[in-house]
Design an enzyme around this catalytic site. Structure first.
Site, short mmCIF file in Angstrom:
data_model
loop_
_atom_site.label_atom_id
_atom_site.label_comp_id
_atom_site.label_asym_id
_atom_site.label_seq_id
_atom_site.Cartn_x
_atom_site.Cartn_y
_atom_site.Cartn_z
N GLU A 14 0.77 -1.19 -0.07
CA GLU A 14 -0.02 0.06 0.03
C GLU A 14 0.79 1.15 0.05
O GLU A 14 0.60 2.23 -0.93
CB GLU A 14 -0.91 0.01 1.30
CG GLU A 14 -2.22 -1.26 1.08
CD GLU A 14 -2.82 -0.94 -0.25
OE1 GLU A 14 -2.85 0.17 -0.53
OE2 GLU A 14 -3.43 -2.09 -0.52
N HIS A 23 -5.89 -5.94 -10.93
CA HIS A 23 -5.22 -6.94 -9.97
C HIS A 23 -5.13 -8.52 -10.62
O HIS A 23 -4.70 -9.28 -10.20
CB HIS A 23 -6.20 -7.25 -8.80
CG HIS A 23 -6.22 -5.94 -7.66
ND1 HIS A 23 -7.35 -5.03 -8.09
CD2 HIS A 23 -5.20 -5.55 -6.71
CE1 HIS A 23 -7.11 -4.00 -7.31
NE2 HIS A 23 -5.91 -4.34 -6.41
ZN LIG Z 1 -2.70 -2.23 -4.74
#
Ligand SMILES: [Zn+2]
Length: 341
Positions: free
Chosen positions: A168, A264
């Protein structure tokens, strides 16, 4: 005005995973909880934030500054200040884990890549824990880290996994290190995700002092209940559900590339290229592979493709180790493994 490429709100658990888990559960309340998180994730992602220009006064070179806040199960950010740099550990485990994970990530960037925090100007790293109630996600909102606690049934919390924290925070690094940032859709979005997985995994390897051969190359191991799976993704073998979870749809090479796929999903391809490069370069991934990938960030543009990344990493290897060096050849061969050239 065109969407600003800087400062994506980037979640560790993709909305599609939350929706899939909601489909699978027979528990009404759990389903609502998952769908709420998925919806909120989509909503927050719509609010594109801009990199903080004035937030956090730049610290002196080399100075590490972390703050941790407690949202006390509400949505207001940042919440109540509960820990600052050099203050005593809290009685709250999540507070200390968020603090330590931010510290490990800061130290990695500082010691290994000579980067001074997220913006390279000593930006204070702010984290908020206990966001909302049983919130099944963690995210970087363009300005700070935010952690839910997980519902305790499917997700066990997010502050305990240093790769999740480094993933993150690396979204923050990318927004500053790539000139103009990387647009969070299409191939540039998948690269944005992959870069976070790369440094997320390498920070974990560095923390554990594991060589590329020893590392598990998993993202998000330990954040979910065994009934959900073992990890979110595998960089060594993207899409291998036995190593991850039943909805893992990541391709490993361009042969499996998903047109208009989620960021993703297609990130499995550049993830595997990094893995292949790190294995070929031998030793520890932070010694050669990570510095090459890091150097390539400044050579990218906001809409960079996988082919652009292949070119940038080969160029970075040449800048660091020389044209025609064994390192440059290893990087080029790694992209060939995944069908990008
Ligand atoms: Zn990410």
């Amino acid at each position: 005005m065109a969407a600003h490429p800087l400062g994506c709100t980037c979640f560790i658990i993709p909305s599609k995973m939350l929706r899939k888990l909601a489909e699978q559960t027979s528990d009404q309340q759990e389903r609502h909880c998952l769908l709420d998180t998925a919806e909120l994730s989509a909503h927050l992602r719509g609010q594109r934030s801009i990199a903080p220009m004035t937030l956090g006064i730049a610290a002196a070179t080399g100075e590490k500054r972390r703050t941790v806040y407690d949202a006390q199960n509400k949505s207001k950010l940042p919440g109540k200040l509960v820990r600052e740099e050099d203050s005593k550990p809290s009685a709250d485990k999540a507070v200390n884990q968020a603090y330590d994970g931010a510290g490990a990530t800061y130290d990695f960037y500082r010691e290994i890549l000579q980067r001074n925090s997220i913006d390279n100007k000593g930006l204070r790293i702010d984290s908020t824990v206990h966001y909302q109630n049983k919130f099944n996600n963690a995210f970087w909102n363009g300005q700070q880290m935010v952690y839910g606690d997980g519902d305790g049934k499917l997700f066990m919390g997010f502050t305990g996994a240093v790769d999740v924290i480094a993933h993150e925070l690396t979204h923050g690094v990318t927004q500053y290190a790539v000139p103009g940032g990387l647009v969070y859709e299409g191939q540039s979005g998948a690269l944005n995700e992959s870069i976070s997985d790369v440094f997320g995994s390498v920070v974990k390897q560095w923390t554990l002092k594991q060589s590329a051969e020893q590392a598990d190359w998993l993202i998000g191991a330990g954040i979910m209940a065994p009934s959900v799976g073992k990890a979110l993704r595998s960089m060594a073998d993207p899409g291998n559900q036995a190593l991850t979870w039943s909805g893992d749809d990541q391709p490993k090479t361009m042969a499996g590339y998903v047109e208009n796929g989620d960021v993703h999903t297609n990130s499995g391809i550049p993830n595997h290229a990094f893995y292949a490069a790190a294995i070929a370069l031998k030793g520890n991934a932070w010694e050669k592979a990570a510095p090459i990938w890091y150097k390539s960030l400044s050579l990218l543009t906001p809409n960079a493709t996988f082919a652009d990344m292949a070119k940038a990493t080969a160029q970075a290897a040449s800048l660091l180790y020389g044209a025609d060096s064994a390192e440059q050849h290893a990087v080029q061969a790694a992209w060939k493994v995944v069908g990008v050239s």
